[in-house]
Scaffold this motif. Structure first.
Motif, short mmCIF file in Angstrom:
data_model
loop_
_atom_site.label_atom_id
_atom_site.label_comp_id
_atom_site.label_asym_id
_atom_site.label_seq_id
_atom_site.Cartn_x
_atom_site.Cartn_y
_atom_site.Cartn_z
N ASP A 52 -4.32 37.34 25.41
CA ASP A 52 -4.37 38.80 25.34
C ASP A 52 -2.71 39.28 25.48
OD1 ASP A 52 -4.38 41.50 25.16
OD2 ASP A 52 -5.42 41.74 27.14
N THR A 53 -2.13 38.93 24.30
CA THR A 53 -0.69 39.52 24.05
C THR A 53 -0.57 40.74 23.43
OG1 THR A 53 -0.40 38.28 22.24
CG2 THR A 53 0.15 36.97 24.13
N ASP A 54 -1.73 41.25 23.10
CA ASP A 54 -1.81 42.42 22.13
C ASP A 54 -1.48 42.12 20.67
OD1 ASP A 54 -2.69 44.67 23.45
OD2 ASP A 54 -0.59 45.09 24.25
N GLY A 55 -1.53 40.93 20.37
CA GLY A 55 -0.90 40.22 19.03
C GLY A 55 0.19 40.10 18.44
N PHE A 59 5.68 36.86 23.68
CA PHE A 59 5.32 37.82 24.75
C PHE A 59 5.81 37.45 26.07
CE2 PHE A 59 1.83 40.34 27.01
CZ PHE A 59 1.87 41.58 26.37
N PRO A 103 0.90 44.12 15.52
CA PRO A 103 0.22 44.95 16.88
C PRO A 103 0.53 46.16 16.77
CG PRO A 103 1.60 43.09 17.43
CD PRO A 103 2.10 43.30 16.21
N VAL A 105 1.08 49.81 18.83
CA VAL A 105 1.37 50.09 20.24
C VAL A 105 1.70 51.55 19.79
CG1 VAL A 105 3.07 50.27 21.80
CG2 VAL A 105 2.84 47.99 20.88
N ASP A 106 0.64 52.47 20.73
CA ASP A 106 0.53 53.92 20.63
C ASP A 106 0.48 54.30 19.39
OD1 ASP A 106 0.64 56.46 22.20
OD2 ASP A 106 2.74 56.83 21.84
N VAL A 201 3.07 48.18 29.02
CA VAL A 201 2.13 47.74 27.97
C VAL A 201 2.29 46.10 28.26
CG1 VAL A 201 2.03 47.26 25.50
CG2 VAL A 201 2.04 49.54 26.35
N ARG A 205 -0.45 42.73 31.41
CA ARG A 205 -1.29 41.74 30.83
C ARG A 205 -0.83 40.31 31.69
NH1 ARG A 205 -2.40 45.52 28.26
NH2 ARG A 205 -2.85 45.84 26.08
#
Length: 484
Positions: A52-55, A59, A103, A105-106, A201, A205
């Motif tokens: 899970d690296t937010d894509g 990271f 990814p 983000v917001d 963010v 993780r």
């Protein structure tokens, strides 16, 4: 004789009552023991690849010192960004599969996310762009940059490029970050964004990533196979999570690893747990086999990269080198230096990162999970001892033998020596609670278990009550006799 009877009846009644109380206490203790003894073993958590690296391609929890030649993908870090050399952060040059999306983000597709700020003492620069994207530019491939702290920075438009640099300084003075390629793309006019939540963010993780790396180190179960390494040949078992555990020196002694039996794939993920890596250099050899005999190219990309993990979790401080690193470098609690002369094709997860050497190409790790075989857990039983009730001390009467012909009257028993019956411990009915081992929580009571436990306690409970009643009856008889 009457006095002797009273004395014996007093002692007998007290004894019977005491035995009854002890029996009831045993029943209470047995009930408590049965309640805590029904502890359930916790189910083992699944062991997974896919991180899970937010894509994000890279990271990193803390700081990044970027000085490699190029990165094709995206970068997220929780700390500050240092640019040690002139480098690029682009979408693809043909060696990275071009169809990936950035990814979000917001609500914004994001190519660079920095939790801290830009180190203004560094000598390098960074081009952030979707340049060289194969095919027409698409909105989900045009990424913004977001900094948690933009104090001391300003954005200047020049020659179709928005340049982020030191506030009040020369626009041509390094370090600077060129944002996007305005000739090809726009992003709602928001190429660079101040985003105070950037660090959280990323940081949020990492506890799960560290736990995941630790779980891969000890993965067991029917869906897990132990891969073997013999003379540079790695034997995999198709259809299993294959785990090879090897020390850094042995790994580095192999010029390359060649697969036998099977190759990494969607149903055969391959994890290499590298031991003895702390404070050392880990040389990752290239992987070879019939599907990939040489270097990947634009027409023959890396087919194994999404299914290979080099697990360095727990290594502390480590340097990784290699001619071609295929797969994810998983080092979530490691201060990592990456100095590979040729591409790293996968993902990089680290606590901090110093990047040198060649290129980094995005191949996100594919998710594959297996549930370990449950380990039998001994049920812990806590027995609560029954309260200790001291047995009553009956009034002792000693009859002294007398010479023949002499009649001795027994001494009267003072009323103050009358023995009170032993207190009766009340039996309370409570629903036992089973503690779930390993979770700290509670499990619902099982009606079946309660019925079984209740049936097993009926006999001792009735016997204890009967004994207490019998003892009290004898004591009452004694009192009435005493009054008469």
């Amino acid at each position: 004789m009457q006095h002797a009877f009273r004395s014996r009846s007093t002692r007998l009644g007290a004894t019977i009552a005491t035995v009854g109380v002890v029996a009831l206490g045993a029943v209470s203790a047995l009930s408590a023991s049965a309640a805590t003894g029904r502890a359930a073993a916790a189910e083992p958590a699944p062991v997974c690849t896919g991180y899970d690296t937010d894509g994000f391609t890279i990271f990193v929890q803390d700081d990044v010192d970027l000085g490699n030649s190029e990165t094709e993908g995206s970068l997220a870090l929780g700390g500050d960004l240092t640019l040690a050399a002139d480098t690029n952060l682009v979408h693809s040059t043909g060696l990275t599969p071009a169809g990936y999306t950035l990814p979000v983000v917001d609500g914004d597709p994001t190519r660079l996310l920095v939790g801290g700020t830009l180190d203004l003492t560094a000598p390098g620069s960074l081009q952030v762009t979707s340049r060289d994207d194969v095919g027409p530019a698409q909105a989900d491939r045009i990424g913004a940059i977001k900094f948690g702290d933009t104090g001391g920075l300003e954005l200047t438009a020049r020659s179709g490029v928005d340049r982020l640099h030191e506030a009040g300084g020369s626009v041509d003075a390094k370090p600077w970050v060129d944002v996007n390629d305005a000739a090809q793309q726009t992003f709602d006019g928001a190429h660079a964004v101040t985003y105070p939540g950037a660090a959280s963010v990323v940081d949020s993780r990492f506890p799960a990533l560290v736990a995941q790396g630790e779980a891969l180190r000890t993965a067991t179960g029917s869906d897990v196979a132990t891969a073997t390494l013999d003379g540079g040949v790695v034997t995999l078992t198709p259809g299993k999570l294959n785990v090879l555990t090897v020390d850094a020196a042995t790994l580095g002694a192999n010029a390359q690893l060649t697969f036998a039996g099977g190759t990494p794939g969607a149903d055969t993920p391959f994890v290499v747990n590298v031991t003895d890596a702390s404070g050392s250099t880990v040389h990752v050899p290239p992987l070879r086999g019939p599907e990939m005999p040489g270097q990947p190219s634009a027409t023959d990309p890396n087919p194994w990269a999404p299914f290979v993990t080099w697990n360095l979790t727990g290594a502390g401080t480590t340097t990784v080198t290699g001619e071609l690193v295929t797969g994810t470098i998983l080092a979530p609690d490691v201060d990592l230096t990456l100095d590979a002369s040729s591409p790293v094709e996968g993902q990089i997860v680290a606590r901090s990162l110093v990047a040198r050497g060649g290129e980094i190409h995005q191949y996100l790790a594919a998710s594959s999970c297996t549930t370990p075989t449950p380990t039998p857990t001994a049920t812990e039983t806590t027995t609560t001892p029954a309260p200790t009730t001291p047995a009553p001390t009956p009034t002792e009467s000693t009859t002294t033998p007398t010479p023949t012909g002499t009649t001795t009257s027994p001494a009267p028993v003072p009323s103050s020596t009358t023995t009170s019956p032993a207190p009766v411990v009340p039996v309370t009915s409570a629903t036992p609670t089973a503690t779930v081992l390993g979770t700290g929580g509670t499990a619902p009571s099982s009606p079946g278990n309660l019925a079984t436990t209740g049936a097993s306690l009926v006999g001792p409970l009735v016997a204890g009550v009967a004994l207490v009643a019998a003892g009290l009856a004898l004591l009452l008889v004694r009192r009435r006799t005493a009054r008469g």
